[in-house]
Motif scaffolding. Structure first.
Motif, PDB file in Angstrom:
ATOM      1  N   ILE A  11      20.206 -61.421  60.902  1.00  0.00           N
ATOM      2  CA  ILE A  11      19.380 -60.481  60.147  1.00  0.00           C
ATOM      3  C   ILE A  11      18.143 -60.152  60.967  1.00  0.00           C
ATOM      4  O   ILE A  11      17.429 -61.046  61.418  1.00  0.00           O
ATOM      5  CB  ILE A  11      18.967 -61.086  58.789  1.00  0.00           C
ATOM      6  N   LEU A  12      17.910 -58.879  61.169  1.00  0.00           N
ATOM      7  CA  LEU A  12      16.710 -58.429  61.866  1.00  0.00           C
ATOM      8  C   LEU A  12      15.696 -57.981  60.819  1.00  0.00           C
ATOM      9  O   LEU A  12      15.954 -57.067  60.041  1.00  0.00           O
ATOM     10  CB  LEU A  12      17.041 -57.276  62.811  1.00  0.00           C
ATOM     11  N   VAL A  13      14.562 -58.633  60.810  1.00  0.00           N
ATOM     12  CA  VAL A  13      13.514 -58.331  59.837  1.00  0.00           C
ATOM     13  C   VAL A  13      12.498 -57.404  60.482  1.00  0.00           C
ATOM     14  O   VAL A  13      11.919 -57.731  61.515  1.00  0.00           O
ATOM     15  CB  VAL A  13      12.829 -59.629  59.356  1.00  0.00           C
ATOM     16  N   ASN A  14      12.299 -56.254  59.873  1.00  0.00           N
ATOM     17  CA  ASN A  14      11.316 -55.300  60.367  1.00  0.00           C
ATOM     18  C   ASN A  14      10.029 -55.310  59.564  1.00  0.00           C
ATOM     19  O   ASN A  14       8.992 -54.872  60.040  1.00  0.00           O
ATOM     20  CB  ASN A  14      11.899 -53.891  60.382  1.00  0.00           C
ATOM     21  N   SER A  15      10.125 -55.773  58.322  1.00  0.00           N
ATOM     22  CA  SER A  15       8.926 -55.856  57.500  1.00  0.00           C
ATOM     23  C   SER A  15       9.135 -56.927  56.438  1.00  0.00           C
ATOM     24  O   SER A  15      10.261 -57.285  56.112  1.00  0.00           O
ATOM     25  CB  SER A  15       8.620 -54.511  56.832  1.00  0.00           C
ATOM     26  N   ALA A  16       8.023 -57.435  55.940  1.00  0.00           N
ATOM     27  CA  ALA A  16       8.077 -58.452  54.900  1.00  0.00           C
ATOM     28  C   ALA A  16       6.865 -58.292  53.998  1.00  0.00           C
ATOM     29  O   ALA A  16       5.819 -57.803  54.423  1.00  0.00           O
ATOM     30  CB  ALA A  16       8.098 -59.844  55.515  1.00  0.00           C
TER      31      ALA A  16
END
Length: 154
Positions: free
Chosen positions: A34-39
């Motif tokens: 999973i590539l997280v771009n924002s949180a």
């Protein structure tokens, strides 16, 4: 991600985080990346965007692997301690059934089951806990037991 790439990634992960489930990757189990771009970090005080680089650099809470067992132990063996902690609840919630829900280095969350629904209440520690001894101390102080084992209120 191709099966061979999944297995290679599983081997790399296992070097730092060995887990028996990684042995099943490629044999009925699929590893997902999973590539997280924002949180967004949200709690009862509000929500705030977190930069993905800061998120990646953050260390795991030191108690994340012990949390479930710790909470179960509190529920099953220390109902008196949970009752002491419940004294910090808002007055309107004190008649409900109280369970420890979450614990981390910064505090404890209690779940209150009442006639008007479930309510989660966060009880912060005076100072962050860094190890099991300081976590135990923080919970006992929060419960109002500051003089157990030579402890003093902080």
């Amino acid at each position: 991600m191709p099966a061979q790439a999944q297995r290679s990634l599983a081997v790399e992960i296992a070097k730092d985080y060995p887990h028996p489930g990684l042995l099943d990757v490629g044999h009925g189990v699929t590893l997902m990346r999973i590539l997280v771009n924002s949180a967004v970090l949200a709690d009862t005080a509000g929500a705030e965007s977190v930069d993905h680089a800061d998120l990646r650099a953050a260390a795991a809470d030191p108690f994340c692997e012990l949390e479930s067992a710790w909470l179960q132990h509190m529920s099953e063996d220390h109902a008196d301690m949970v009752a002491q902690l419940a004294r910090h609840l808002p007055t309107r919630l004190r008649g409900g059934l109280v369970h420890p829900l979450a614990i981390d280095r910064y505090g404890l969350t209690l779940r209150v089951e009442s006639n008007d629904g479930d309510h989660d209440v966060r009880l912060p520690f005076p100072t962050p806990a860094d190890d099991i001894q300081s976590l135990s101390r923080a919970v006992r102080v929060l419960a109002g037991c500051p003089f157990l084992n030579g402890l003093r209120r902080i």
